[in-house]
Design a protein around this motif. Sequence first.
Motif: not given
Length: 287
Positions: A104-127
């Motif tokens: 996996v290209e590190p830059a893309l993986l980094g972007e996706s991980v960053a999404f789940y570290e946002t407020g919306l991303g954290r809320r999605l995982v919890g929901l």
Amino acid sequence: MLRLICLLGALAMLLPPAGVAQQAQEPAPLAEAGPLEDRLWDSLRMPELMEIMREEVLAEAAGLDLGPAGPGGDGWLASVEAIHAPERMASIFREALERAIRDVEPALLGESVAFYETGLGRRLVGLESSARRAMLDEGAEEDARNAVITATRQQAPRAAQIDRLVEAADLIEMNVAGAMNAAVAFARGFDAGGGYPVTVPEAQILADAWAQEPEIRAETEGWMRAYLMLALSPLSDAEIEEYIAFAVSDAGQALSVAMFAGFDQLFAQTSREMGMAAARQLQGRDL
């Protein structure tokens, strides 16, 4: 047994399918991916997911009548529980994840991980975690399925959004394929454990799995839409649109490459072991 097979194949987190992601031309060194892997594990709350998966499989396995345990045996549910020990599942998953991250290209993986570290991303995982636990209650699942039917009949915007997410992320096909693979692995394990009167040819195992495809597809479609309706209900339309945009992005799809490699390995191993456990339980033998 069909319901359990569907669960074994469809217990991955809600992510887009792995097969459509673009991979880097040269694998990234694992040393570069390691920190991202740790962040991914934490942001997606994977230890909690492993616990939920264990509860889901145990709940379904409890409904199967496989006869009494053999002399000295621990019983069917004890075998299922051992196979799905959260720490064990996490180890199998992470080993496959480490291999997949190399591609996996590190830059893309980094972007996706960053999404789940946002407020919306954290809320999605919890929901999503809360919805999966709620769906363990038969009444809650039935209510969610009825909500989907009602929203669809009324042509509600939320039903249309869920349909778009399912289609854009190819969630049904991905989960059906996973459940089919789980069914094949289970049958192979059942055969290896002596569950059939005679050894079953591989061609017959595959044919039997394909014969279950319509039922698996119907169960997957019903459960997935009910789960999404329940999990996403607290979100606004704008938040769901943001989620859909992430799911179809290069970064979202790159994340699925690593995640589904982990789940594929996990389900292949646990489904085969479940088949062997079922065969031996039916024969009154210990694992």
